[in-house]
Design a protein around this motif. Structure first.
Motif, PDB file in Angstrom:
ATOM      1  N   MET A   1       0.838  -1.215   0.000  1.00 27.57           N
ATOM      2  CA  MET A   1       0.000   0.000   0.000  1.00 27.57           C
ATOM      3  C   MET A   1       0.864   1.253   0.000  1.00 27.57           C
ATOM      4  N   ASN A   2       0.442   2.239  -0.741  1.00 29.69           N
ATOM      5  CA  ASN A   2       1.174   3.502  -0.695  1.00 29.69           C
ATOM      6  C   ASN A   2       0.331   4.552   0.042  1.00 29.69           C
ATOM      7  N   ILE A   3       0.871   5.771   0.142  1.00 26.77           N
ATOM      8  CA  ILE A   3       0.210   6.820   0.921  1.00 26.77           C
ATOM      9  C   ILE A   3      -1.188   7.118   0.356  1.00 26.77           C
ATOM     10  N   GLU A   4      -1.306   7.153  -0.956  1.00 28.69           N
ATOM     11  CA  GLU A   4      -2.622   7.472  -1.568  1.00 28.69           C
ATOM     12  C   GLU A   4      -3.649   6.382  -1.222  1.00 28.69           C
ATOM     13  N   GLU A   5      -3.193   5.123  -1.264  1.00 28.99           N
ATOM     14  CA  GLU A   5      -4.128   4.022  -0.961  1.00 28.99           C
ATOM     15  C   GLU A   5      -4.574   4.065   0.498  1.00 28.99           C
ATOM     16  N   ILE A   6      -3.629   4.360   1.384  1.00 32.31           N
ATOM     17  CA  ILE A   6      -3.983   4.456   2.817  1.00 32.31           C
ATOM     18  C   ILE A   6      -4.937   5.635   3.021  1.00 32.31           C
ATOM     19  N   THR A   7      -4.693   6.732   2.304  1.00 31.65           N
ATOM     20  CA  THR A   7      -5.542   7.918   2.441  1.00 31.65           C
ATOM     21  C   THR A   7      -6.969   7.571   2.031  1.00 31.65           C
ATOM     22  N   SER A   8      -7.127   6.864   0.921  1.00 33.45           N
ATOM     23  CA  SER A   8      -8.509   6.587   0.497  1.00 33.45           C
ATOM     24  C   SER A   8      -9.148   5.506   1.362  1.00 33.45           C
ATOM     25  N   TYR A   9      -8.333   4.559   1.850  1.00 29.55           N
ATOM     26  CA  TYR A   9      -8.860   3.554   2.798  1.00 29.55           C
ATOM     27  C   TYR A   9      -9.395   4.257   4.065  1.00 29.55           C
ATOM     28  N   CYS A  10      -8.626   5.231   4.573  1.00 30.35           N
ATOM     29  CA  CYS A  10      -9.028   5.917   5.810  1.00 30.35           C
ATOM     30  C   CYS A  10     -10.321   6.708   5.601  1.00 30.35           C
ATOM     31  N   LYS A  11     -10.468   7.280   4.413  1.00 27.86           N
ATOM     32  CA  LYS A  11     -11.671   8.070   4.148  1.00 27.86           C
ATOM     33  C   LYS A  11     -12.891   7.138   4.019  1.00 27.86           C
ATOM     34  N   ARG A  12     -12.676   6.052   3.276  1.00 25.99           N
ATOM     35  CA  ARG A  12     -13.776   5.111   3.016  1.00 25.99           C
ATOM     36  C   ARG A  12     -14.287   4.471   4.307  1.00 25.99           C
ATOM     37  N   THR A  13     -13.381   4.176   5.234  1.00 22.21           N
ATOM     38  CA  THR A  13     -13.784   3.448   6.437  1.00 22.21           C
ATOM     39  C   THR A  13     -14.144   4.381   7.596  1.00 22.21           C
ATOM     40  N   GLY A  14     -14.004   5.692   7.399  1.00 21.02           N
ATOM     41  CA  GLY A  14     -14.357   6.620   8.487  1.00 21.02           C
ATOM     42  C   GLY A  14     -13.274   6.712   9.536  1.00 21.02           C
ATOM     43  N   ILE A  15     -12.021   6.497   9.135  1.00 20.12           N
ATOM     44  CA  ILE A  15     -10.929   6.661  10.109  1.00 20.12           C
ATOM     45  C   ILE A  15     -10.497   8.138  10.133  1.00 20.12           C
ATOM     46  N   ILE A  16     -10.070   8.632   8.983  1.00 22.18           N
ATOM     47  CA  ILE A  16      -9.611  10.035   8.911  1.00 22.18           C
ATOM     48  C   ILE A  16     -10.025  10.618   7.574  1.00 22.18           C
ATOM     49  N   PHE A  17     -10.494  11.862   7.588  1.00 15.56           N
ATOM     50  CA  PHE A  17     -10.746  12.535   6.317  1.00 15.56           C
ATOM     51  C   PHE A  17     -10.339  14.006   6.386  1.00 15.56           C
ATOM     52  N   PRO A  18     -10.164  14.631   5.200  1.00 10.67           N
ATOM     53  CA  PRO A  18      -9.747  16.031   5.206  1.00 10.67           C
ATOM     54  C   PRO A  18     -10.754  16.894   5.961  1.00 10.67           C
ATOM     55  N   SER A  19     -10.250  17.891   6.683  1.00 13.26           N
ATOM     56  CA  SER A  19     -11.125  18.740   7.477  1.00 13.26           C
ATOM     57  C   SER A  19     -11.946  19.679   6.576  1.00 13.26           C
ATOM     58  N   SER A  20     -13.164  19.908   6.937  1.00 17.98           N
ATOM     59  CA  SER A  20     -14.091  20.842   6.269  1.00 17.98           C
ATOM     60  C   SER A  20     -14.029  20.757   4.740  1.00 17.98           C
ATOM     61  N   GLU A  21     -14.009  19.533   4.240  1.00 15.72           N
ATOM     62  CA  GLU A  21     -13.779  19.314   2.812  1.00 15.72           C
ATOM     63  C   GLU A  21     -14.890  19.881   1.924  1.00 15.72           C
ATOM     64  N   ILE A  22     -16.092  20.046   2.482  1.00 11.73           N
ATOM     65  CA  ILE A  22     -17.175  20.580   1.637  1.00 11.73           C
ATOM     66  C   ILE A  22     -16.849  21.992   1.144  1.00 11.73           C
ATOM     67  N   TYR A  23     -15.911  22.659   1.822  1.00 13.34           N
ATOM     68  CA  TYR A  23     -15.496  23.998   1.364  1.00 13.34           C
ATOM     69  C   TYR A  23     -14.160  23.972   0.630  1.00 13.34           C
ATOM     70  N   GLY A  24     -13.699  22.769   0.274  1.00 12.54           N
ATOM     71  CA  GLY A  24     -12.384  22.650  -0.356  1.00 12.54           C
ATOM     72  C   GLY A  24     -11.381  22.292   0.707  1.00 12.54           C
ATOM     73  N   GLN A  25     -10.263  21.696   0.298  1.00 14.50           N
ATOM     74  CA  GLN A  25      -9.341  21.188   1.320  1.00 14.50           C
ATOM     75  C   GLN A  25      -8.493  22.269   1.967  1.00 14.50           C
ATOM     76  N   MET A  26      -8.245  22.112   3.256  1.00  8.77           N
ATOM     77  CA  MET A  26      -7.303  22.972   3.996  1.00  8.77           C
ATOM     78  C   MET A  26      -6.064  22.115   4.221  1.00  8.77           C
ATOM     79  N   PRO A  27      -5.013  22.299   3.422  1.00 11.42           N
ATOM     80  CA  PRO A  27      -3.863  21.392   3.559  1.00 11.42           C
ATOM     81  C   PRO A  27      -3.323  21.362   4.994  1.00 11.42           C
TER      82      PRO A  27
END
Ligand code: ATP
Length: 494
Positions: A1-27
């Motif tokens: 697994m690479n960083i991108e795969e872990i990132t999407s796994y975390c989002k899909r499973t409800g572990i971690i997601f970008p903050s306030s994403e409905i307004y665009g990402q805050m890096p």
């Protein structure tokens, strides 16, 4: 697994997601979801239990995020908590100069001065990665976030960039309110904020993150009197010494802690001991020991306050990166705070009648997010028909999931089991989808035990207990479930 795969796994499973994403990402800012908040809390609780509650020599505090700005003057952060910044002369994008050099010229640039970094950028003709234009000379960029206190403009204060200073700033109050004597530690878990120039690699480099830190104080001439050293001295570690790095060698070698101490890789025995304790704790959580190494800081990269630092690094897909530092912080911080606050921060020894500023022999400082990332990279396993998070049951978000085999007719019994188990552990109830799919959903988030209630359960008061890693199933009496799961969690069998 690479960083991108872990990132999407975390989002899909409800572990971690970008903050306030409905307004665009805050890096650099992320939220824990329903599964992630449990995982993070379990990691923090495990650290607290291991490093504070299970010990006699450590006490804890929880300091405020904003403190008197003089704290940051004394610690040196206002003057020198900077990262090297270079800016594109055309598109005005900003980059961390040392990271840019590392990725474009593939050379280590830790600890180099800004003039040296500018020279490398010019000599190697490194351009803006976005628009290929020329880059500015390297400047210092202070990483502290500032804010205003009250309605008065100019009343500047800072969000703490490390938790450590809360410990030093409340050291006197802790000493006045306890009867603790050296050697002892003060621990804390809390948020820290750094205005990173380029936050990246998912949660590895965030702007708001959490630290689990411990300041371990000894008398200056007792920093090698560690009664536990004998217990850990034969432990073998993969170590990359400063000497090797200075010769351009990047391969770590296996050696015992005793050998490393003799080679002065550790600057004192307490630092060696806290390194061993930290590594053992990480392995207990499920971090793969084969992916860990210890890297000694070279002279030119040592922080100004440190007499010697070692980093515990994990082999991420982006290379070996620090997940915890263990610095010998000397008497630097307490001396600075004593000088600026004009308060006496010396320790008075009743027996010898002598006063002295205590010495921070070791400051183990781990980031919650980097530990979680190392756990995910160690434990997330792709099998033929499923993705399984093979973490220690002690930190799994749910300890058990309860399923009625079918929706109708089994609800009352299943809810009864769920209600009894959730008094003891965090449990999940799921009645939707095929039983296979329900197992897969729990495997993916690391639930060690699934319990299925079927029509036989109504007759014999038994249920099927299914183990996450082996997928083995056992029939078990419902009234024995709680004790059985407790026993297995304590033995950490999934
Ligand atoms: P780096 O060199 O990677 O920026 P650092 O040496 O500045 O890290 P420390 O100041 O030693 O980090 O902080 C202690 C721990 O806090 C690190 O080992 C890491 O786990 C965590 N940490 C530091 N900065 C960040 C960040 N921006 N995002 C997430 N965790 C961080």
């Amino acid at each position: 697994m690479n960083i991108e795969e872990i990132t999407s796994y975390c989002k899909r499973t409800g572990i971690i997601f970008p903050s306030s994403e409905i307004y665009g990402q805050m890096p650099g800012f992320y939220d824990y979801g329903p599964i992630g908040v449990e995982l993070a809390n379990n990691v923090k609780q495990s650290w607290w239990k291991n490093f504070v509650q299970n010990r006699q020599d450590i006490i804890g505090i929880d300091g405020s995020i904003i403190a008197n700005p003089l704290v940051w003057k004394a610690s040196g952060h206002i003057d020198s908590f900077t990262d090297p910044l270079t800016e594109c002369l055309k598109c005005k994008k900003r980059f961390r100069a040392d990271h840019l050099i590392e990725s474009k010229a593939e050379m280590q640039s830790d600890g180099l001065k800004k003039e040296e970094l500018t020279k490398i950028i010019n000599d190697k003709k490194i351009k803006c990665p976005e628009c290929k234009s020329s880059l500015s000379e390297v400047k210092d960029f202070n990483q502290m976030f500032s804010t205003n206190i009250g309605a008065v403009n100019g009343n500047t204060a800072y969000l703490r960039p490390e938790t450590a200073q809360s410990i030093f700033a409340s050291y006197k109050a802790v000493m006045d309110s306890t009867r603790i004597s050296p050697p002892f530690g003060i621990a804390q878990i809390g948020k820290a904020f750094r205005n990173e120039i380029s936050p990246r690699n998912f949660i590895f480099r965030k702007r708001e993150f959490e630290q689990m830190e411990l300041e371990f104080f000894t008398k200056k001439d007792e920093k090698n009197e560690c009664p536990f050293f004998e217990e850990i001295k034969s432990m073998k570690l993969n170590i990359l010494s400063a000497e090797k790095q200075e010769k351009g060698i990047s391969k770590a070698e296996e050696m015992s802690i005793r050998q490393a101490f003799e080679k002065k890789i550790f600057s004192n025995k307490w630092q060696a001991y806290w390194t061993a304790e930290s590594i053992n704790w990480m392995i207990g959580l499920g971090i793969n020991p084969e992916k860990l190494r210890l890297r000694q800081h070279m002279k030119n990269e040592l922080s100004f306050y440190s007499a010697g630092t070692v980093d515990i690094e994990f082999d991420f897909p982006i290379g070996y990166k620090e997940i915890q530092g263990i610095a010998d912080r000397t008497t630097y911080d307490l001396t600075q705070h004593q000088n600026l606050s004009k308060q006496n921060l010396e320790y008075f020894d009743e027996k010898t009648r002598k006063k002295e500023i205590l010495y921070v022999a070791a400051e183990p400082s781990a980031g919650v997010e980097r530990i979680i990332l190392a756990i995910l990279f160690s434990a997330l396993t792709e099998e033929k028909e499923r993705t399984v998070l093979k973490i220690s049951p002690k930190i799994s978000p749910y300890k058990a999931a309860i399923f009625p085999l079918v929706k109708k007719g089994l609800e009352s019994k299943s809810k009864e089991v769920f209600d009894a188990l959730k008094k003891e552990f965090n449990c999940f109830y799921d009645e939707s989808g095929s039983i296979g799919r329900r197992y897969r959903r729990q495997d993916e988030i690391g639930t060690p035990y699934c319990i299925t209630i079927d029509f036989d359960s109504l007759k014999d008061d038994s249920a099927t207990l299914r183990m996450r890693d082996s997928m083995k199933q056992e029939r078990i009496k419902i009234k024995e479930l709680t004790e059985e799961i407790k026993k297995r969690i304590n033995k950490s069998q999934a």
